[in-house]
Design an enzyme around this catalytic site. Sequence first.
Site, PDB file in Angstrom:
ATOM      1  N   GLN A 316      31.730 -12.083 -28.279  1.00 47.20           N
ATOM      2  CA  GLN A 316      32.042 -12.752 -29.542  1.00 47.20           C
ATOM      3  C   GLN A 316      30.772 -13.228 -30.223  1.00 47.20           C
ATOM      4  O   GLN A 316      30.639 -13.150 -31.442  1.00 47.20           O
ATOM      5  CB  GLN A 316      32.983 -13.923 -29.281  1.00 47.20           C
ATOM      6  CG  GLN A 316      33.211 -14.845 -30.474  1.00 47.20           C
ATOM      7  CD  GLN A 316      33.932 -14.164 -31.610  1.00 47.20           C
ATOM      8  OE1 GLN A 316      34.688 -13.229 -31.405  1.00 47.20           O
ATOM      9  NE2 GLN A 316      33.693 -14.627 -32.831  1.00 47.20           N
ATOM     10  N   GLU A 317      29.848 -13.735 -29.415  1.00 45.83           N
ATOM     11  CA  GLU A 317      28.629 -14.309 -29.979  1.00 45.83           C
ATOM     12  C   GLU A 317      27.635 -13.247 -30.443  1.00 45.83           C
ATOM     13  O   GLU A 317      27.046 -13.370 -31.515  1.00 45.83           O
ATOM     14  CB  GLU A 317      27.952 -15.206 -28.933  1.00 45.83           C
ATOM     15  CG  GLU A 317      28.732 -16.465 -28.576  1.00 45.83           C
ATOM     16  CD  GLU A 317      28.723 -17.492 -29.693  1.00 45.83           C
ATOM     17  OE1 GLU A 317      28.024 -17.281 -30.696  1.00 45.83           O
ATOM     18  OE2 GLU A 317      29.419 -18.510 -29.557  1.00 45.83           O
ATOM     19  N   SER A 318      27.433 -12.189 -29.654  1.00 43.88           N
ATOM     20  CA  SER A 318      26.329 -11.268 -29.942  1.00 43.88           C
ATOM     21  C   SER A 318      26.666  -9.795 -29.803  1.00 43.88           C
ATOM     22  O   SER A 318      25.811  -8.955 -30.041  1.00 43.88           O
ATOM     23  CB  SER A 318      25.168 -11.559 -28.983  1.00 43.88           C
ATOM     24  OG  SER A 318      25.546 -11.222 -27.651  1.00 43.88           O
TER      25      SER A 318
END
Length: 492
Positions: A316-318
């Site tokens: 989700q983040e990267s």
Amino acid sequence: MFDITRKKDAAYALVIFILFCIPALLSWNSKSQLGAIIESGSIKLVTRNSPNTYFIDKGDPAGFEYDLAKAYADYLGVKLELVLPNSFSEIFTTMQRRDGHIAGAMLTITDERQQKFEFASPYLETTTALIYRTTQGETPPQDIPDLINQNKQVMVIANSSHSELMKSLQQEYPKLKWEETGAFSSVELLEKLHNKEIDYVITDAVTFDSQKSFFPGLKKAFDLDSPKPLAWMLAPHHDQSLRDSINRFFALESTQKLIESLEDKYFNRSNPLGFYDTAAFRGDMQDRFPKLEQYFMMAEQETDIDWQLLAAIAYQESHWNPDAVSPTGVKGIMMLTRAAAKEVDVTDRTDPMQSIIGGAHYLVKVMEKIPDRIPQPDHTWFALAGYNVGYGHLEDARVLTSRAGLNPDKWRDVKKHLPLLTQEKHFSTVRYGYARGYEPVRYVSNIRKYMKLLKWEVQVMQAKRQNERADFDPDHESWDEGTVVEDFLPAL
């Protein structure tokens, strides 16, 4: 003799007045508006608590107008004070009362406003757009005559530049009709449109572009005007020192770079919380995940946090990109801030092993902030939501949940009230004010989906490995690949 003496005394007094009072008056009169601001040590920004202007983000002030004004205050070497009117219309009365030095609220320069106020150099341009919700079987209007023929409800914010534009267009199109409201913000109107409570919304393209990812199905039908400049507004003054100073600030190359970065940060950002692309995820499972899998396993051993949860957060983040960098400066697989990295002894945020293991330890600290009485998995969902939007806003949503008679310790109840923090009638009653309440809801939802998809992909990979091993065993019954996928596909 007495009269002569009196006249001499009067003349002497007049000379004294000229020698001492006039220079003082001249000195007072020569003090510029800018000089007075610098002497006072602060400059007042009149703005609104809204997504494009000013809000609290993870405990810190944020927003395009706030960040830009804070940079100008730093340029002057003074503090930034905020003046927050209760409505958009009150921005203008506040400035007329001279209760603020500058008004920064994504204000369009219009002829009507220029009759009462002054404007600094523009920093952005925007158009006025007609926004609609895609509906099967319905065709959006292509132009103003088409809009008139449809005879549907069109909503505009009262006393806005869009209202001025509609009145101007009505001279050319007398049958053009619309409704004005001062009770809702642009974001609230977009939400009403998304919920099919109204037919069309007229707002500026900058606002729509910054919010459309949170309202799937909303699209721009057409622009009602050519691009118009946005600028800070000032009350008329006998000197132009403040306006000249602002213009010099905007002319700096560093300011232009700042504006570009703020556009990326607040307006042009792609939606990291939207619908994931399954094909891309599967491709990343093949190319990126194998290089990181061992680190997720190591992180689970150190923290007891499910490695699949950590992998889903990282995606989700990267998207598992170790070189990922956001406009705000967070970077790496887990997109850690400098402060977070320092807190968990990460020296190189782009090192995959450090980032993943450090991110896991930081998540432990995040989870410790959630009350122990909240059981799993809600405890984890609250932790993720709080990390995304800030714990102050999460607590505000829990307050709203409690007021509604629902359980503030249940994620299913709180996630219904987080989006209410975009509505002034709700966020004005809680401590931390406006928040992009849709964001943490989708953040948590996406991580949960990634977990399910990850579990499915891992199971499919395991099944394929078994299938490959079975190819070497003539006595092993072969699997049908289509059946394997169907059996393991989760209900997302």
